[in-house]
Design a protein around this motif. Structure first.
Motif, mmCIF file in Angstrom:
data_model
loop_
_atom_site.group_PDB
_atom_site.id
_atom_site.type_symbol
_atom_site.label_atom_id
_atom_site.label_comp_id
_atom_site.label_asym_id
_atom_site.label_seq_id
_atom_site.Cartn_x
_atom_site.Cartn_y
_atom_site.Cartn_z
ATOM 1 N N SER A 1 0.822 -1.204 0.000
ATOM 2 C CA SER A 1 0.000 0.000 0.000
ATOM 3 C C SER A 1 0.864 1.266 0.000
ATOM 4 O O SER A 1 0.502 2.265 -0.616
ATOM 5 C CB SER A 1 -0.956 0.000 1.193
ATOM 6 N N ALA B 1 0.857 4.007 -3.034
ATOM 7 C CA ALA B 1 0.667 5.431 -2.749
ATOM 8 C C ALA B 1 1.785 6.263 -3.369
ATOM 9 O O ALA B 1 1.533 7.334 -3.932
ATOM 10 C CB ALA B 1 0.594 5.660 -1.239
ATOM 11 N N GLN C 1 1.197 6.434 -7.071
ATOM 12 C CA GLN C 1 0.078 7.339 -7.341
ATOM 13 C C GLN C 1 0.526 8.798 -7.235
ATOM 14 O O GLN C 1 0.137 9.635 -8.058
ATOM 15 C CB GLN C 1 -1.073 7.060 -6.383
ATOM 16 N N HIS C 2 1.351 9.105 -6.259
ATOM 17 C CA HIS C 2 1.890 10.461 -6.137
ATOM 18 C C HIS C 2 2.759 10.813 -7.352
ATOM 19 O O HIS C 2 2.755 11.956 -7.818
ATOM 20 C CB HIS C 2 2.688 10.619 -4.845
#
Length: 66
Positions: A27, A31, A34-35
């Motif tokens: 996870s 993240a 995604q950033h």
């Protein structure tokens, strides 16, 4: 060549977000990726806005078009 620069910049941004993770959970990695995508999207929008300010005759001396 443009795709190569995009890939290199994307890798640098992903490396920036992943640099402090010695061992991360899936996870945390997701993240960070995604950033990275968000940062690349912002960079794309900023470059579009930058190019909107170019005049029609900009670059005519380089290309030879009048």
């Amino acid at each position: 060549m443009t795709m190569n620069f995009g890939l290199a910049i994307g890798a640098l941004i992903a490396g920036f977000f992943l640099q402090n993770m010695q061992s991360s959970t899936p996870s945390e990695t997701i993240a960070a990726v995604q950033h990275s995508f968000l940062a690349l999207g912002v960079l794309t929008v900023v470059s579009v806005v930058w190019f909107l300010y170019l005049r029609k005759e900009d670059g005519a001396q380089i290309t030879g078009h009048r």
